[in-house]
Structure formats: structure tokens, C-alpha cells
Design a protein around this motif. Structure first.
Motif, short mmCIF file in Angstrom:
data_model
loop_
_atom_site.label_atom_id
_atom_site.label_comp_id
_atom_site.label_asym_id
_atom_site.label_seq_id
_atom_site.Cartn_x
_atom_site.Cartn_y
_atom_site.Cartn_z
N ILE A 146 0.82 -1.22 0.00
CA ILE A 146 0.00 0.00 0.00
C ILE A 146 0.85 1.27 0.00
N PRO A 147 1.88 1.38 0.86
CA PRO A 147 2.70 2.61 0.81
C PRO A 147 3.41 2.81 -0.52
N ILE A 148 3.54 1.73 -1.29
CA ILE A 148 4.22 1.81 -2.58
C ILE A 148 3.26 2.21 -3.70
N VAL A 149 2.04 1.65 -3.66
CA VAL A 149 1.09 1.84 -4.76
C VAL A 149 0.76 3.31 -4.99
N GLY A 150 0.63 4.07 -3.91
CA GLY A 150 0.25 5.47 -4.06
C GLY A 150 1.20 6.27 -4.92
N ASN A 151 2.48 5.94 -4.87
CA ASN A 151 3.45 6.66 -5.69
C ASN A 151 3.24 6.42 -7.18
N VAL A 152 2.72 5.26 -7.52
CA VAL A 152 2.46 4.95 -8.93
C VAL A 152 1.17 5.62 -9.40
N ILE A 153 0.30 6.00 -8.47
CA ILE A 153 -0.94 6.70 -8.82
C ILE A 153 -0.66 8.16 -9.17
N MET A 175 7.91 2.00 -8.58
CA MET A 175 8.25 0.81 -9.36
C MET A 175 9.39 0.02 -8.72
N VAL A 176 10.41 0.72 -8.26
CA VAL A 176 11.56 0.03 -7.66
C VAL A 176 11.15 -0.69 -6.37
N PHE A 177 10.45 0.02 -5.50
CA PHE A 177 10.06 -0.60 -4.23
C PHE A 177 8.99 -1.66 -4.43
N TRP A 178 8.17 -1.53 -5.47
CA TRP A 178 7.20 -2.59 -5.77
C TRP A 178 7.93 -3.90 -6.04
N GLY A 179 8.96 -3.85 -6.88
CA GLY A 179 9.73 -5.05 -7.17
C GLY A 179 10.37 -5.66 -5.93
N VAL A 180 10.89 -4.81 -5.07
CA VAL A 180 11.55 -5.30 -3.85
C VAL A 180 10.55 -5.98 -2.92
N PHE A 181 9.45 -5.30 -2.62
CA PHE A 181 8.51 -5.85 -1.66
C PHE A 181 7.66 -6.97 -2.23
N LEU A 182 7.44 -6.97 -3.53
CA LEU A 182 6.72 -8.09 -4.13
C LEU A 182 7.50 -9.38 -3.93
N VAL A 208 -2.81 -7.23 -7.17
CA VAL A 208 -3.32 -6.93 -8.51
C VAL A 208 -3.09 -5.46 -8.86
N ALA A 209 -3.12 -4.60 -7.86
CA ALA A 209 -3.17 -3.15 -8.11
C ALA A 209 -1.89 -2.54 -8.68
N PRO A 210 -0.69 -2.81 -8.12
CA PRO A 210 0.50 -2.08 -8.61
C PRO A 210 0.75 -2.21 -10.11
N PRO A 211 0.74 -3.43 -10.70
CA PRO A 211 0.99 -3.47 -12.14
C PRO A 211 -0.13 -2.83 -12.96
N ALA A 212 -1.38 -2.93 -12.47
CA ALA A 212 -2.49 -2.31 -13.18
C ALA A 212 -2.36 -0.80 -13.20
N VAL A 213 -2.08 -0.22 -12.03
CA VAL A 213 -1.91 1.24 -11.96
C VAL A 213 -0.68 1.68 -12.73
N ALA A 214 0.39 0.87 -12.66
CA ALA A 214 1.62 1.22 -13.37
C ALA A 214 1.39 1.29 -14.87
#
Length: 321
Positions: A146-153, A175-182, A208-214
Motif C-alpha cells: 500500500i505505501p508503494i502503490v500510491g506513488n504509482v498513482i 516501481m523500484v520498491f514494488w519489485g523489492v517488496f513483491l 493486482v493493483a500495482p501493475p495495473a496502476v503502473a
């Protein structure tokens, strides 16, 4: 629990996820109106609901801070609830994006507050995770995204009401932190060292959300929605959606509670991403994916919101966990 044991002090910050889901559903119907030449009133109606929810939830949360500051501060540092605190800034960003055409001046202010606020929230949460020895690998859940997704929005409304430099900065961080935490999340899910509590299993949908928003953000940053990266992001989004679908029977056995709100934003984000791809990519497949995703989001989100309203009227969201 008696009525006297219920208090605004126990209202969780997770209720802001309702604004995220409804706001993103408004964006999905806006895309659908453009793609399929549908009326725009559904998007506007859903936006009005999202804005009303935002005001209601924000006022309740501010009242919690005014009346129960100790409980509010404790929530900020609670190791399980901490990842949900940035839903406040995400909800602000989503609503700013959805309202960019209707009220660009107000939306621009909200965009700046949401974008800068979320970067700050990300830094604070990451600092807590790295500095606190009581937070270990067994505390990792999909909610950590969640703390990561907002930056991609942030890039979604940047060309219209924001700033492209800040959009690129936030997109890179996300994007960078999404990869790390995923990677960390999938490792925990596959290793089964200590299972995620059943009540938090709906948070699986957050993946589901980070790649969709990205995907949508990438297009707003000036790239075509039919390029290889966009296709990959769409595939990842749908793959996570399929994995959630294969576990639907088990997930639906979990008693309804506030964590069900974790489904709302991801299903709406998938709908938006699928609609963007359907507009850019030829073939009936992408049209059907967009239609299915929009239908699921349009059915699931109202059902979950009605469930949350029932919990609210019963006073359940004001009970201590």
C-alpha cells in the motif's frame, strides 16, 4: 460487545480504502464511456459518491484525532495497521484524479497534497520497517504494498493538474520498491513459515493493483499503451487476478469484515488498466477482458460497501479488535 464499549477511538484508518475503490470505479466508467461511447453520468454519479465518502470518512478520522489522540497516534505506529495509514493520501490522489475534469482547481490542490504527502508517508513507513526490531519477516503481508502503490498513482493526473517531474520521481520510487517488496511477499506466501492471519487474506488482492496502476501511469507519462512494458504489466495484473480467483472459495469462507475493502481498489484498477489496453490493442480479447473487469468491479464494490455500511450501523467498525 456492549454499546458503551464502542468508540470512535477504534475506527480504523482502513476505511479510507472505500474512497480508493469507489474513486477508481469512477475512473473505470469514465474510460468505458470514452471507449464504448457510453453516457458519462455513471462516472459522475460514482465520483459524487466517492467525494461524499471522502468527506464523511475524513471528518470522522479528524474527529478521532481530536477526541482520541492517543488512539490515533497508536494506530500510526501499530505494526499491522501502519501500512494502511497511507490509504489517506492514496484516497486523496484517486479522488483528485477522478475529479480533474469536474473541479480542476480543487483537484490540483488535492493532487499536490496527496502526491507530496504520500512520498512522506512512504519514507516514514520504510524508516519504521528498517529501524524497528519488533517488525520482522513474519509481519509481511500484501498490505505492505500500500505505501508503494500510491506513488504509482501520482502520474495519472499529473499532465492535467500536477507536475511531470514529481510524477516521474514518484513513479520511479513506486516501481523500484514494488519489485523489492513483491519479492518479499511472494517468498512468505510460498515458504509457509508462518501463515498470514485468515482475517488478512483478502489483502492478497492488493497484489493486482500495482501493475495495473503502473500500466495506466506509464501511458500518462507519454508512452503508448501497446508497447511491450504495457503488455507485460497487463499480463501480470491478470495473472494475480487469476490466482485470487483460484482461491475464491477459500477467501469467501472468511467472515465479512473491514479487510474486505482490500478488494475494492484492485478490482477497479484492473478494470481501468484493461480499458486502457482495450483502447490501444486490437482484437476482441482485450475488449472482453475490459468488459469482464468492469462488470466484476461494478458488482463487487457496491456489495462490499453495503456490507461495510451494515457493519457501521451495527457499530462494528467502532469496536476494539
Amino acid at each position: 460487545m456492549t454499546a458503551s464499549q464502542r468508540s470512535l477511538a477504534h475506527m480504523p484508518v482502513t476505511v479510507f480504502a472505500s474512497v480508493m475503490g469507489v474513486g477508481a470505479l469512477s475512473l473505470a466508467w469514465k474510460r468505458a464511456a470514452h471507449l464504448w461511447e457510453l453516457p458519462t453520468w455513471p462516472s459522475l454519479l460514482i465520483l459524487a459518491i466517492a467525494a461524499s465518502l471522502y468527506v464523511l470518512v475524513l471528518c470522522a478520522y479528524l474527529a478521532k484525532w481530536a477526541l482520541h489522540p492517543k488512539a490515533a497516534r497508536a494506530e500510526l505506529s501499530h505494526k499491522m495497521r501502519m501500512p494502511f495509514v497511507p490509504t489517506i493520501t492514496i484516497a486523496t490522489l484517486v479522488l483528485a484524479t477522478a475529479g480533474a475534469d469536474v473541479a480542476p482547481g480543487l483537484a490540483s490542490i488535492m493532487w499536490w497534497v496527496g502526491a507530496l504527502g504520500h512520498l512522506l508517508a512512504t519514507a516514514l513507513v520504510l524508516t519504521a520497517w528498517s529501524m524497528r526490531p519488533d517488525i520482522t519477516s513474519t509481519d509481511i503481508t500484501p498490505a505492505w504494498l500500500i505505501p508503494i502503490v500510491g506513488n504509482v498513482i501520482t502520474p495519472l493526473a499529473a499532465p492535467q493538474i500536477g507536475n511531470m517531474d514529481l510524477a516521474w520521481f514518484s513513479f520511479g520510487v513506486g516501481m523500484v520498491f514494488w519489485g523489492v517488496f513483491l519479492t518479499l511477499i511472494i517468498e512468505r506466501l510460498l515458504m509457509h513459515d508462518k501463515g498470514i492471519p485468515a482475517k488478512l487474506m483478502p489483502t492478497y488482492a492488493i497484489m493486482v493493483a500495482p501493475p495495473a496502476v503502473a500500466l495506466v501511469a506509464w501511458s500518462r507519462l507519454g508512452h503508448e499503451s501497446d508497447d511491450p512494458l504495457s503488455r507485460i504489466l497487463l499480463s501480470i495484473s491478470w495473472m494475480f487476478a487469476l490466482l485470487i480467483g483460484f482461491q475464491a472459495k477459500k477467501l469467501l469462507e472468511i467472515p465479512f469484515a473491514l479487510p474486505y475493502l482490500a478488494y475494492t481498489f484492485p478490482v477497479a484498477a484492473l478494470a481501468v488498466a484493461s480499458l486502457v489496453s482495450a483502447e490501444a490493442l486490437p482484437g476482441a480479447l482485450y475488449q472482453w477482458l475490459a468488459l469482464i473487469a468492469l462488470a466484476v468491479a461494478s458488482i463487487a464494490i457496491p456489495i462490499i460497501l453495503v456490507g461495510v455500511l451494515v457493519l457501521t450501523f451495527k457499530g462494528r467498525i467502532f469496536e476494539a479488535e
